[in-house]
Enzyme design. Structure first.
Site, mmCIF file in Angstrom:
data_model
loop_
_atom_site.group_PDB
_atom_site.id
_atom_site.type_symbol
_atom_site.label_atom_id
_atom_site.label_comp_id
_atom_site.label_asym_id
_atom_site.label_seq_id
_atom_site.Cartn_x
_atom_site.Cartn_y
_atom_site.Cartn_z
ATOM 1 N N TYR A 249 34.574 78.500 -4.448
ATOM 2 C CA TYR A 249 35.306 77.613 -3.534
ATOM 3 C C TYR A 249 35.739 76.332 -4.264
ATOM 4 O O TYR A 249 36.906 75.931 -4.201
ATOM 5 C CB TYR A 249 34.398 77.287 -2.344
ATOM 6 C CG TYR A 249 34.923 76.260 -1.381
ATOM 7 C CD1 TYR A 249 36.021 76.520 -0.575
ATOM 8 C CD2 TYR A 249 34.295 75.027 -1.254
ATOM 9 C CE1 TYR A 249 36.485 75.576 0.331
ATOM 10 C CE2 TYR A 249 34.749 74.082 -0.356
ATOM 11 C CZ TYR A 249 35.843 74.358 0.440
ATOM 12 O OH TYR A 249 36.298 73.420 1.332
ATOM 13 N N LYS B 232 39.461 74.922 -5.287
ATOM 14 C CA LYS B 232 39.953 73.632 -4.766
ATOM 15 C C LYS B 232 40.427 72.728 -5.906
ATOM 16 O O LYS B 232 41.431 72.034 -5.778
ATOM 17 C CB LYS B 232 38.866 72.937 -3.926
ATOM 18 C CG LYS B 232 38.637 73.562 -2.554
ATOM 19 C CD LYS B 232 39.864 73.441 -1.646
ATOM 20 C CE LYS B 232 39.639 74.053 -0.283
ATOM 21 N NZ LYS B 232 40.858 74.096 0.551
ATOM 22 N N GLY C 264 40.343 77.807 12.237
ATOM 23 C CA GLY C 264 39.098 77.274 11.674
ATOM 24 C C GLY C 264 38.672 75.969 12.316
ATOM 25 O O GLY C 264 39.259 75.509 13.302
ATOM 26 N N GLN C 265 37.631 75.374 11.713
ATOM 27 C CA GLN C 265 36.987 74.198 12.307
ATOM 28 C C GLN C 265 37.934 72.992 12.397
ATOM 29 O O GLN C 265 37.955 72.295 13.408
ATOM 30 C CB GLN C 265 35.759 73.850 11.458
ATOM 31 C CG GLN C 265 34.780 72.903 12.129
ATOM 32 C CD GLN C 265 33.779 72.313 11.144
ATOM 33 O OE1 GLN C 265 33.759 72.666 9.966
ATOM 34 N NE2 GLN C 265 32.963 71.399 11.614
ATOM 35 N N GLY D 218 45.362 78.757 8.525
ATOM 36 C CA GLY D 218 43.932 78.713 8.868
ATOM 37 C C GLY D 218 43.692 77.938 10.147
ATOM 38 O O GLY D 218 42.674 77.258 10.304
HETATM 39 N N1 SER Z 1 31.977 71.888 4.195
HETATM 40 C C1 SER Z 1 32.419 72.619 3.047
HETATM 41 C C2 SER Z 1 31.400 73.569 2.582
HETATM 42 O O1 SER Z 1 30.240 73.347 2.858
HETATM 43 C C3 SER Z 1 32.730 71.662 1.929
HETATM 44 O O2 SER Z 1 34.082 71.529 1.829
HETATM 45 O O3 SER Z 1 31.734 74.508 1.942
#
Ligand code: SER
Length: 319
Positions: free
Chosen positions: A138, A142, A10-11, A7
């Site tokens: 999500y 995790k 990504g940011q 990844g």
């Molecule tokens: N910044 C992420 C989100 O908003 C949190 O891990 O999904």
């Protein structure tokens, strides 16, 4: 050292890669997306779909990294639009990575978890160990990723460590998180002079400026394994209300117009997360301490976004 990132486009990858290359490491950056224009051609950029177990294994067997940063994920808001994709990338992707690492003998793995592992009804501040009842796909993936990391650590003796990140704020384009309202106050504030936040003004979640986030990953990756008493650690920086962030942006950009129109899905996610994190275990075990508070971040970030010139905003960014 040979360092592999998943990844990488990504940011987090955006900022982490330059730190690793500056420190002289051989970086193998993997992502589904092609190399962004912002990354110099000396970065070894390879296409990798983390849901493809065969490709993951082949990449690990070829690279044989000493250190892996597993960053690939579909974030909370985007994951609620496409939970199947979130499951495949986050759950199967992590499983594939751990299996490939086990088979090929990777030295050390850094896992990026999140405040999204938590669900409603939390103590404030929220410690590492409370019952985890996430409301998003999500968050569920995790939690499961954290548990898999801990399992592989115990079962196979692998060196796996992780952090639970707050919402991360940087000048790079975010990837569909519920915490993006904070980031867009800065990005849209500079680029458009206005932003309509999708969260209420009293929304309060843990946030962190990206330089601290990168330092957390690098510090934990260098920590003495014998001193680590757990697999995944809360890391905290600051927890302003949305209107406190807006006030800080407004002090730097007096003409900015920040308004609020709470959007139910992302607001519901934000309201289920901790208001602040207790990171005392990370402080005790590996000396973690954030450097940036809200005002220091504002002072550093606004000139950086200005220097980048035109770029994505909340209007051009589909979460
Ligand atoms: N910044 C992420 C989100 O908003 C949190 O891990 O999904």
């Amino acid at each position: 050292m040979k360092v592999l990132l998943t990844g990488a486009g990504g940011q987090i990858g955006h900022d982490l890669i330059s730190h690793l290359t500056d420190a002289g490491h051989h970086v193998v950056a993997t992502d589904l997306a092609p190399r962004p224009a912002t990354h110099a051609s000396h970065v070894d950029w390879r296409r990798l779909d983390v849901t493809d177990a065969t490709a993951m294994h082949a990449t690990f067997a070829d690279v044989r990294p000493d250190l892996v940063f597993h960053l690939a994920a579909i974030l909370s808001a985007r994951g609620e639009k496409d939970p199947v994709l979130a499951y495949n990338v986050n759950q199967t992707g992590t499983w594939n990575l751990l299996e490939a690492a086990r088979a090929t003998g990777v030295g050390r793995i850094l896992f990026t978890s999140s405040i999204a592992v938590y669900g409603p009804g939390l103590p404030d501040p929220t410690p590492d160990d409370v019952a985890l009842w996430p409301t998003t796909m999500y968050g569920i993936t995790k939690v499961s990723g954290e548990m898999l990391c801990d399992y592989y650590r115990r079962r196979w003796g692998m060196d796996i460590r992780g952090v639970r990140f707050p919402g991360l704020i940087s000048a790079a384009e975010p990837g569909g998180g519920s915490s993006d309202y904070a980031l867009f106050m800065y990005v849209d504030g500079v680029r458009r002079g206005a932003y309509e936040a999708f969260a209420r003004p009293d929304t309060r979640i843990p946030l962190m400026y990206m330089p601290d986030g990168v330092r957390a990953l690098l510090d934990l990756s260098r920590a003495d394994r014998a001193g680590l008493t757990r697999c995944v650690y809360n890391v905290a920086a600051f927890s302003p209300r949305a209107d406190e962030i807006a006030a800080s942006v407004k002090r730097a950009l007096p003409d900015v117009q920040i308004t609020y129109k709470s959007e139910p899905v992302r607001q519901g996610i934000l309201d289920s997360w901790p208001r602040a994190l207790d990171d005392s275990r990370a402080r005790a075990d590996w000396g973690w301490k954030a450097e940036y508070d809200l005002e220091a971040m504002t002072a550093d970030l606004i000139p950086k976004i200005r220097a980048m010139g035109p770029g994505p905003t909340s209007v051009t960014h589909a979460h």
